[in-house]
Design an enzyme around this catalytic site. Sequence first.
Site, PDB file in Angstrom:
ATOM      1  N   GLY A 139     -16.182   0.135  17.066  1.00  0.00           N
ATOM      2  CA  GLY A 139     -16.096   0.251  18.623  1.00  0.00           C
ATOM      3  C   GLY A 139     -17.090   0.582  18.490  1.00  0.00           C
ATOM      4  N   GLU A 168     -14.800  -4.362  18.502  1.00  0.00           N
ATOM      5  CA  GLU A 168     -14.402  -3.814  19.512  1.00  0.00           C
ATOM      6  C   GLU A 168     -13.060  -4.030  20.430  1.00  0.00           C
ATOM      7  OE1 GLU A 168     -14.368  -2.034  22.741  1.00  0.00           O
ATOM      8  OE2 GLU A 168     -15.562  -1.901  21.669  1.00  0.00           O
ATOM      9  N   ASN A 175      -8.171  -4.643  16.671  1.00  0.00           N
ATOM     10  CA  ASN A 175      -7.628  -3.171  15.918  1.00  0.00           C
ATOM     11  C   ASN A 175      -8.183  -2.578  14.437  1.00  0.00           C
ATOM     12  OD1 ASN A 175      -6.460  -1.158  16.175  1.00  0.00           O
ATOM     13  ND2 ASN A 175      -4.800  -1.560  17.201  1.00  0.00           N
ATOM     14  N   ALA A 176      -9.039  -2.006  14.589  1.00  0.00           N
ATOM     15  CA  ALA A 176     -10.026  -1.422  13.366  1.00  0.00           C
ATOM     16  C   ALA A 176      -8.624  -0.143  12.572  1.00  0.00           C
ATOM     17  CB  ALA A 176     -10.755  -0.785  13.400  1.00  0.00           C
ATOM     18  N   LEU A 208     -19.793   5.726  16.332  1.00  0.00           N
ATOM     19  CA  LEU A 208     -20.585   6.446  18.117  1.00  0.00           C
ATOM     20  C   LEU A 208     -19.302   6.526  19.142  1.00  0.00           C
ATOM     21  CD1 LEU A 208     -22.444   5.452  15.412  1.00  0.00           C
ATOM     22  CD2 LEU A 208     -24.025   4.129  17.351  1.00  0.00           C
ATOM     23  N   ASP A 235     -13.396   7.537  21.344  1.00  0.00           N
ATOM     24  CA  ASP A 235     -12.997   7.895  22.430  1.00  0.00           C
ATOM     25  C   ASP A 235     -12.202   8.879  22.060  1.00  0.00           C
ATOM     26  OD1 ASP A 235     -10.229   8.115  24.158  1.00  0.00           O
ATOM     27  OD2 ASP A 235     -10.319   6.144  24.471  1.00  0.00           O
ATOM     28  N   GLU A 264     -25.031   2.388  24.943  1.00  0.00           N
ATOM     29  CA  GLU A 264     -24.631   2.875  25.530  1.00  0.00           C
ATOM     30  C   GLU A 264     -24.873   4.091  26.422  1.00  0.00           C
ATOM     31  OE1 GLU A 264     -21.605   1.257  28.799  1.00  0.00           O
ATOM     32  OE2 GLU A 264     -23.353   0.334  29.913  1.00  0.00           O
TER      33      GLU A 264
END
Length: 234
Positions: free
Chosen positions: A53, A76, A109-110, A129, A132, A208
Site C-alpha cells: 500500500g 498499490e 492486490n497484496a 504505513l 486503511d 503524504e
Amino acid sequence: MASLPQKRYYRQRAHSNPMADHCFDYPVSPDAMDWSKFYPGEENTPVEFLDVGCGYGGLLTTLSPMFPETRMLGLEIRVKVSDYVMDRIAALRTQNPTQYQNIACLRTNAMKYLPNFFKKGQLKKMFFLYPDPHFKKAKHKWRIVNQCLLAEYAYVLQECGVVYTITDVKDLHEWMVKHFTEHPLFQRIDDHDLKDDPIVEKLYSSTEEGQKVSRNQGEKFVAVFRRTSDPYLR
C-alpha cells in the site's frame, strides 16, 4: 528533462475495496515473474524491501538512496495512484541517471497475490504505513493486518526480517500489535532497540499521509516486529 508528475492529475478515492473483483495480471509462481521491465540492470537481483500500500511512493524514494544496492517494490491497488508512482520513478531516473534504479511500483492486490510474486523467505523488510483503518467492525476483515494474512507475511519474510507499521489511528495500532504479538512467528521489537534503526525516523514523514497527520498535529503510533524462527522446526 522529464518533470515530476503532479498529484492533482492522479487523484483517486482514498480507499479501495480489497475484496472486489479487480482485473490484475499476476504470475503463476515467483519464478514466472519477469522483473526486467521494472528494474534496469541485473535481472537476477531479488526484491528485498516491500512497501504494501505504497501510496504516492514517498517511502520508496526516501529509502532508495539510503539502500542503493537493495531492490524495493511498492504495491498499490489504486489505478491512478500506482500510475503516479510509476511516472514519478521514471521521471526521477531521467533526472538522476545513476539513482532510483532500485525502486519500482506494481499495481496488485497484496491480500490475494503476494505468494505469486515472492518466494519463501525472500523479503528482508515489509512496510505497512498508514493502512486503511476500515473503521466499521464488519469491515475489519479487510484490514491488511489480520490473522490469516500474517501467515503469508511470515512465509515471504526471512528469519529476522522486520515489519514496520505506523498509523495515526490508535485502535488500528492496537489491532496490529495484538495480531502480530499473538502470532508465533512474530515478536515486537522494543522501542529502545529501534533507536539505532535509521529507517524508523523515515516512517513519520516520508509519506503524504504522514505529512498530512503532521500538519494536523495528529499523533502517530509506531510498532516494529521481527520474524522469528519457526518453533516447530527447532
